[in-house]
Structures are given as C-alpha cells and as structure tokens.
Design an enzyme around this catalytic site. Sequence first.
Site, PDB file in Angstrom:
ATOM      1  N   GLY A 156       0.849  -1.198   0.000  1.00  0.00           N
ATOM      2  CA  GLY A 156       0.000   0.000   0.000  1.00  0.00           C
ATOM      3  C   GLY A 156       0.877   1.238   0.000  1.00  0.00           C
ATOM      4  N   ARG A 157       0.321   2.342   0.468  1.00  0.00           N
ATOM      5  CA  ARG A 157       1.082   3.602   0.438  1.00  0.00           C
ATOM      6  C   ARG A 157       2.409   3.480   1.177  1.00  0.00           C
ATOM      7  NH1 ARG A 157      -3.937   5.062   2.066  1.00  0.00           N
ATOM      8  NH2 ARG A 157      -5.232   6.250   0.628  1.00  0.00           N
ATOM      9  N   ILE A 158       2.360   2.869   2.377  1.00  0.00           N
ATOM     10  CA  ILE A 158       3.585   2.805   3.185  1.00  0.00           C
ATOM     11  C   ILE A 158       4.578   1.822   2.567  1.00  0.00           C
ATOM     12  CG2 ILE A 158       4.529   2.248   5.471  1.00  0.00           C
ATOM     13  CD1 ILE A 158       1.756   3.208   6.624  1.00  0.00           C
ATOM     14  N   ARG A 238       1.882  -3.935  12.529  1.00  0.00           N
ATOM     15  CA  ARG A 238       1.119  -4.308  13.712  1.00  0.00           C
ATOM     16  C   ARG A 238       1.761  -5.526  14.359  1.00  0.00           C
ATOM     17  NH1 ARG A 238      -0.601   0.033  13.804  1.00  0.00           N
ATOM     18  NH2 ARG A 238      -2.753   0.759  13.686  1.00  0.00           N
ATOM     19  N   GLU A 267       1.101  -3.897  23.845  1.00  0.00           N
ATOM     20  CA  GLU A 267       1.734  -2.579  23.990  1.00  0.00           C
ATOM     21  C   GLU A 267       0.999  -1.804  25.080  1.00  0.00           C
ATOM     22  OE1 GLU A 267       1.552  -0.710  20.167  1.00  0.00           O
ATOM     23  OE2 GLU A 267       2.731  -2.256  19.201  1.00  0.00           O
ATOM     24  N   HIS A 285       6.565   1.852  19.204  1.00  0.00           N
ATOM     25  CA  HIS A 285       5.436   2.212  18.328  1.00  0.00           C
ATOM     26  C   HIS A 285       5.442   3.720  18.035  1.00  0.00           C
ATOM     27  CE1 HIS A 285       1.134   0.973  16.936  1.00  0.00           C
ATOM     28  NE2 HIS A 285       1.636   1.944  16.178  1.00  0.00           N
TER      29      HIS A 285
HETATM   30  C1  8YV Z   1      -0.038   5.662  15.729  1.00  0.00           C
HETATM   31  C2  8YV Z   1      -0.427   3.854  13.919  1.00  0.00           C
HETATM   32  O1  8YV Z   1       1.171   5.949  16.347  1.00  0.00           O
HETATM   33  O2  8YV Z   1      -1.523   5.146  12.292  1.00  0.00           O
HETATM   34  C3  8YV Z   1      -1.379   4.040  12.797  1.00  0.00           C
HETATM   35  O3  8YV Z   1      -2.033   3.060  12.411  1.00  0.00           O
HETATM   36  O4  8YV Z   1      -0.201   2.782  14.356  1.00  0.00           O
HETATM   37  C4  8YV Z   1       0.336   5.016  14.457  1.00  0.00           C
HETATM   38  O5  8YV Z   1       0.384   6.059  13.561  1.00  0.00           O
HETATM   39  C5  8YV Z   1      -0.881   4.977  16.682  1.00  0.00           C
HETATM   40  O6  8YV Z   1      -2.127   4.675  16.171  1.00  0.00           O
HETATM   41  C6  8YV Z   1      -1.044   5.845  17.902  1.00  0.00           C
HETATM   42  O7  8YV Z   1      -1.596   5.125  18.885  1.00  0.00           O
END
Ligand code: 8YV
Length: 320
Positions: A156-158, A238, A267, A285
């Site tokens: 995907g984008r990332i 994740r 976490e 994270h």
């Molecule tokens: C956040 C993330 O740091 O965007 C997401 O899906 O996992 C991170 O950007 C996280 O959601 C913050 O709790």
Amino acid sequence: MKPRLIVTRRVPAAVLQRIQTDFDAVVTETEMGQEETLSFARSHRADALFLSGRFKLDAATIAALPDHVRIAATCAVGFDNIDVAAAKARGLIVTNAPEVLTDCTADLAFTLILNACRRAAEYNAIMQQGWRRQFGLDEYLGVRASGKTLGIVGMGRIGRAVAKRARGFDMTVLYADVAELPPDLSQGAKFFADFRDMLPHCDILTLHAPGGPACDRMMNAETFALLPKGAVFVNAARGGLVDEDALIDAVRSGHLFGAGLDVFRKEPDFDERLKDLPNVFLTPHMASGTIETRTAMGMRALDNIARVLAGQQAIDPLWV
Ligand code: 8YV
C-alpha cells in the site's frame, strides 16, 4: 454554538490549539479509556470522538454511545481497534487518517532495517558501557544493507514509500499483496500473490500489512523458516502479524541475523524477552512520531470531524 468533541488522548500543541478554537471540547492530560470516554460523551452531549489507534472502539462501546455522537475519527491510518461492522450497524461515521503518515512510517521502517543490519542496538550498548576494547577486524560485523533483496508484505502507500527508499539503496524489491499493482505503482518490484513464495528470496523482510484476524500471526515458526538463514526481519505495521515466540526462537537460533521492531503483540507491556536478544533494535510504536506527522494526523482527524458535523462528506470515511 461550537461542535462538542471528546479528545481521548494528548495531542500536539497546534492540534490542541485548533481544538480549543474550533470546538467545545473535553481534552485529557493522559489517555481516556472506554468508560471515561462514554461518561464524557454523555455529560458533554458530544457530537464527535477524537481517537487514536490505542482506543478500542468495540461493539459494546459503540452500543453504549449516546445517539448524539455522530462521528468517531481516529488520527491513525490503522483501524484494527475499531469494530467496523458494529459502527456501520449503529450508523456511526468512522474516519481514519491515511497519507499524512506515509513518509515518516517508511522512514522509521528504514531506520529499523539499517539498525538491524548494522547491529546498532549492540553498538550502542557497547558505547554506553564505555567501549574500552579495540575489536578485531572480524568481530561484531553487521550485514550490508545496500544492494540486498528486500521483501515487502503489503504494498500500500507505506509499502511503496519503503520501496522508494530501497531503490535509493540499490535494493532489489519484491512484494506480496492481494493483487498485483500497475507498473507505475510497482516501479519494477516483483509481485508474489502468496507471501510465502516470496520469503525464500528475501535478505530483508518488512511488514506493511493491516492488523486484524486475517493476517494474525502470518509470521510464525513455519514462515520464519522460509526466510533464508541470516535474513533480517522488520515490523513497523502491527504486532499481531507476528508470533513472538517464533520470532524469539528464530533470533536465538541464529536463523535470523537480527530484527527491527516498532510494534508488539502487547503494547506498552511488550514481551521483554525481546529486549534481551542482542541484535534486535526496538522502538516504542513511534513510526508516525514526528512533530510534523503527529500534527498532520490530528489535523486530518479534525478535518474529518468538521466536515461531517457541517453536513459534508468525510475525507476519509472507512466506508461510503
Ligand atoms: C499511531 C499507527 O502511532 O496510524 C497508525 O495506524 O499505528 C500510528 O500512527 C498509533 O495509532 C497511535 O496510537
């Protein structure tokens, strides 16, 4: 009258400023749980909730939301914390915040790649202990990152932003996803319909797949064994994607050269056996954790909320 908002987590200064200007908001100094959020939503007669990826918007919480809450906006791109079916059934609009965190997340994934290849956790520990002993030319050697074959699970984008960085390091890029990308997006990366078929070809593997039951423990004893001996494993997506017992075994046995992890099954109370492994580089994270990106994520969530409460279509609805 300003729209009424519950903000369940601390936000960067510029986001807080906008919240205080544009909304009648309840903000938190720490982090609100489900009960506290529900209680504020009722007492404040909230129109909207501002969430992050850490807030579990499950079916029970959605069922307990007062009717006046019309939108829940997460400032994260991932939404595995949200029961989408329950939200849909309740008629709650839910939005996420894609795009704004792509580059910083890819930057951090690359940080993990380089640090794991080059044994940064061990080098840092050596320096913290005062160094004091010259090493032989064969001691504490890392593995070269540039020119290697990088496998990306989830293009995907990332994933594509990681691929772009990899091309700058002369890497060969492979990817696995549910469908092959058009050439303008794959940019020469080789497609695998089944990620298992890609694994034996990867010097470095990086995960960019969504969380949730479909991909739970996709990396397990069987799939780690498909990587070549000496591979480097990275996860900034994740924690649920990984069976951490299997990961620990793969590092301890030397099957993996090292790993870089930003996310964990639990976490913040992560499995501390991971921190005792020598060549495992850990971050808490924080892939999206830059001033610019966390500000943009908050602003994107507020844009979604403002539009919906003004009767317009959200920018990032999870469904239409
Ligand atoms: C956040 C993330 O740091 O965007 C997401 O899906 O996992 C991170 O950007 C996280 O959601 C913050 O709790």
